[in-house]
Design an enzyme around this catalytic site. Structure first.
Site, PDB file in Angstrom:
ATOM      1  N   ARG A  19       9.773  44.786  -6.359  1.00  0.00           N
ATOM      2  CA  ARG A  19       9.702  45.210  -4.959  1.00  0.00           C
ATOM      3  C   ARG A  19       9.412  44.066  -3.985  1.00  0.00           C
ATOM      4  O   ARG A  19       9.512  44.234  -2.781  1.00  0.00           O
ATOM      5  CB  ARG A  19       8.664  46.332  -4.801  1.00  0.00           C
ATOM      6  CG  ARG A  19       9.236  47.686  -5.207  1.00  0.00           C
ATOM      7  CD  ARG A  19       8.170  48.757  -5.155  1.00  0.00           C
ATOM      8  NE  ARG A  19       7.279  48.694  -6.303  1.00  0.00           N
ATOM      9  CZ  ARG A  19       6.126  49.355  -6.390  1.00  0.00           C
ATOM     10  NH1 ARG A  19       5.715  50.100  -5.379  1.00  0.00           N
ATOM     11  NH2 ARG A  19       5.376  49.260  -7.472  1.00  0.00           N
ATOM     12  N   ARG A 339       0.054  12.604  10.288  1.00  0.00           N
ATOM     13  CA  ARG A 339       0.665  12.700   8.960  1.00  0.00           C
ATOM     14  C   ARG A 339      -0.183  11.979   7.922  1.00  0.00           C
ATOM     15  O   ARG A 339      -1.103  11.245   8.258  1.00  0.00           O
ATOM     16  CB  ARG A 339       2.092  12.173   9.040  1.00  0.00           C
ATOM     17  CG  ARG A 339       2.970  13.081   9.939  1.00  0.00           C
ATOM     18  CD  ARG A 339       4.269  12.430  10.300  1.00  0.00           C
ATOM     19  NE  ARG A 339       4.971  11.963   9.109  1.00  0.00           N
ATOM     20  CZ  ARG A 339       5.968  11.080   9.134  1.00  0.00           C
ATOM     21  NH1 ARG A 339       6.359  10.569  10.290  1.00  0.00           N
ATOM     22  NH2 ARG A 339       6.550  10.720   8.023  1.00  0.00           N
ATOM     23  N   LYS A 357       1.453   8.138  11.470  1.00  0.00           N
ATOM     24  CA  LYS A 357       1.708   8.250  10.025  1.00  0.00           C
ATOM     25  C   LYS A 357       1.096   7.057   9.332  1.00  0.00           C
ATOM     26  O   LYS A 357       1.386   5.920   9.715  1.00  0.00           O
ATOM     27  CB  LYS A 357       3.211   8.296   9.757  1.00  0.00           C
ATOM     28  CG  LYS A 357       3.522   8.603   8.310  1.00  0.00           C
ATOM     29  CD  LYS A 357       4.688   7.821   7.780  1.00  0.00           C
ATOM     30  CE  LYS A 357       4.249   6.608   7.039  1.00  0.00           C
ATOM     31  NZ  LYS A 357       5.330   5.797   6.523  1.00  0.00           N
TER      32      LYS A 357
END
Ligand code: UD1
Ligand code: CA
Length: 492
Positions: A19, A339, A357
């Site tokens: 389901r 990041r 980053k």
């Protein structure tokens, strides 16, 4: 072995979960940052069983790999065909031929079942010297569940599945949660007597209850008050409902521990997140994975922090962060993207529309506006002007950039890596810096400005621009004349 430590906990997790209509096994769907089966093994492991066995079947390669990651101490047993819950436990016991003592059976798709409830079940089982203790619940709507049949003296006689139940039995509100404590020998004996003579043609684990009573063993029940705790996930509607309830509980627990949450309904906190007192969480804040927020910091509105450390007193607004470390008193946002490998020092700032980053910002260093800084160390107190870009990638490899302490990089500069700017240096606005700058120097690396007079009149004649230039020149001319007359009158 201590009498309270079960010999084994068996987690049933071989079912398909049709389901869910999913390409991944149901039990790998997550709530609160953990898969359903991860929740199950965490609760099971807290009982400190000698054996923790997960019965796997559908999607078993993915499940086995996942368990190796989140529960390396659990062993897995394969149930090739799903012939019923009784058959699943037979498979598990076939792997544990000699165990004695208590065997707990639970499911892999019941994420709110806590270790505390399992512990109470085991304690009741031991104290009452039962051969079988069934975890039951009284439900307003018992449909779909097995019903607990009690004899006239009130003791548990057996469990009947809804599909096999009479109309009268269907009226019973006490249901079988599917979680049990068994005496290993009684369980083994009863499992050998199971048959498929029922509506679903399956080997029902529930029939163990009837066999145990028939053999004269003591069977008891422990009725749980918290019905969420025994609710399983069958489809994505239930998944969302259980996720919301789990989150409601997690957030409420943090509020009781001293965290302010402005809007619990839009604040989502994973199970492994940790928060200190006097943290403030503003609306629409998602804290995931191993995120930690230290005392007095405020996060939100509109933040997604994954595996991120936020220092004491820091302020983080409208930010997406993966794996960053934000120092004490630092400010981040709005619209900031941090990041992995990014570290902000004490009091540092990453402002609006800034992406960092693997960037280390020293204490009080600032990248306030519209920048990309990747693979870089920015020294203490340095200021990176608006629109500065660190060009860290040459199309093949990434290189590092270093900016020294208290240096000042002018707006719209490009720092082409690898490059080093010394301590206390300046970079003129709009520079493209390709070679190192020594401490205290000013780097100017941009085209020298030249103005070509009358270019618009010659090359864009007849445009609005040319007309505007003409008016401005005329006005300047008039003004010069007036000034000259004024000077003459005042005898200058
Ligand atoms: C079962 C109980 C029912 C109880 C309900 C509670 C039986 C016969 N019935 O019904 O009394 O009220 O749980 O939720 O036990 N599984 C396997 N292998 C199998 C079959 C099932 O591992 O061959 C696992 C499933 O993955 C699932 C769990 O066992 O995690 C329960 O199976 P399910 O088919 O959902 O049982 P129910 O019909 O809900
Ligand atoms: Ca079920």
């Amino acid at each position: 072995m201590s009498p309270d430590r079960p010999a084994a906990v068996v987690v049933l997790a071989a079912g398909e979960g049709t389901r869910m209509r999913s390409s991944i096994p149901k039990i790998l769907h997550a709530v609160g940052g953990r898969s359903l089966v991860h929740h199950a093994v965490v609760a099971a492991a807290e009982l400190e069983p000698a054996h923790l066995v997960v019965v796997v079947g559908h999607g078993r390669d993915a499940v086995v790999a996942h368990l190796a990651d989140v529960a390396p101490k659990a062993t897995t047993v394969v149930q090739e065909q799903q012939l019923g819950t009784g058959h699943a436990v037979q498979c598990a016991l076939a792997d544990l031929p000699d165990i004695e003592g208590t065997v707990v059976v639970t499911y892999g798709d019941v994420p709110l079942l806590t270790a505390a409830i399992l512990r109470t079940l085991v304690d009741a089982h031991t104290e009452q010297r039962n051969a079988v203790t069934v975890l039951t619940a009284h439900l307003g709507d018992p449909s779909g569940y097995g019903r607990v049949l009690r004899s006239e003296n009130g003791s548990v006689a057996s469990v009947v599945e809804q599909k096999d139940a009479t109309e009268e039995q269907c009226e019973i509100r006490e249901v079988n949660s599917g979680v049990y404590a068994f005496d290993a020998a009684v369980l083994r004996d009863a499992l050998a007597r199971l048959d498929t003579d029922n509506a679903q043609g399956e080997l029902y684990l529930t029939d163990v209850v009837g066999h145990a009573t028939a053999a004269g063993h003591r069977v008891g029940a422990y009725a749980v008050q918290d019905t969420w705790a025994v609710e399983g996930v069958n489809d994505r509607v239930q998944l969302a409902a259980l996720h919301r309830e789990l989150n409601r509980r997690t957030v409420a627990a943090w509020m009781r521990a001293g965290v302010s949450v402005v809007d619990p309904a839009t604040t989502w906190v994973d199970a492994d997140v940790t928060l200190e007192p006097d943290v403030l969480l503003e609306p629409n804040t998602l804290l995931r994975g191993s995120t930690h927020v230290a005392a007095g910091a405020s996060v939100g509105p509109n933040c997604l922090l994954v595996d991120t450390q936020v220092g004491a007193g820091a302020e983080v607004v409208s930010t997406t962060s993966y794996g960053a470390v934000i120092g004490p008193g630092a400010t981040v946002g709005p619209y900031t993207y941090l990041r992995p490998g990014t570290r902000l020092g004490r009091g540092a700032k990453a402002g609006g529309f800034v992406e960092l980053k693997a960037a280390e910002l020293g204490d009080d260093a600032k990248v306030p506006h519209l920048s990309y800084v990747g693979d870089a160390s920015i020294g203490e107190g340095a200021n990176i002007g608006a629109g500065t870009i660190v060009a860290n990638y040459d199309g093949v490899a990434k290189h590092r950039t270093v900016v020294g302490a208290h240096s000042f990089v002018g707006s719209d500069s490009v720092l082409v890596a690898p490059v080093e700017i010394g301590d206390g240096a300046y970079v003129a606005a709009g520079s493209t810096v390709t070679s190192n700058v020594s401490p205290g120097a000013l780097a100017v690396a941009r085209g020298k400005q030249r103005n070509i007079a009358g270019w618009v009149a010659r090359r864009r004649a007849g445009t609005r621009t040319a007309a505007a230039a003409e008016r401005a020149v005329a006005m300047m001319h008039d003004k010069t004349q007036q000034d000259t007359q004024q000077d003459e009158r005042s005898g200058g």
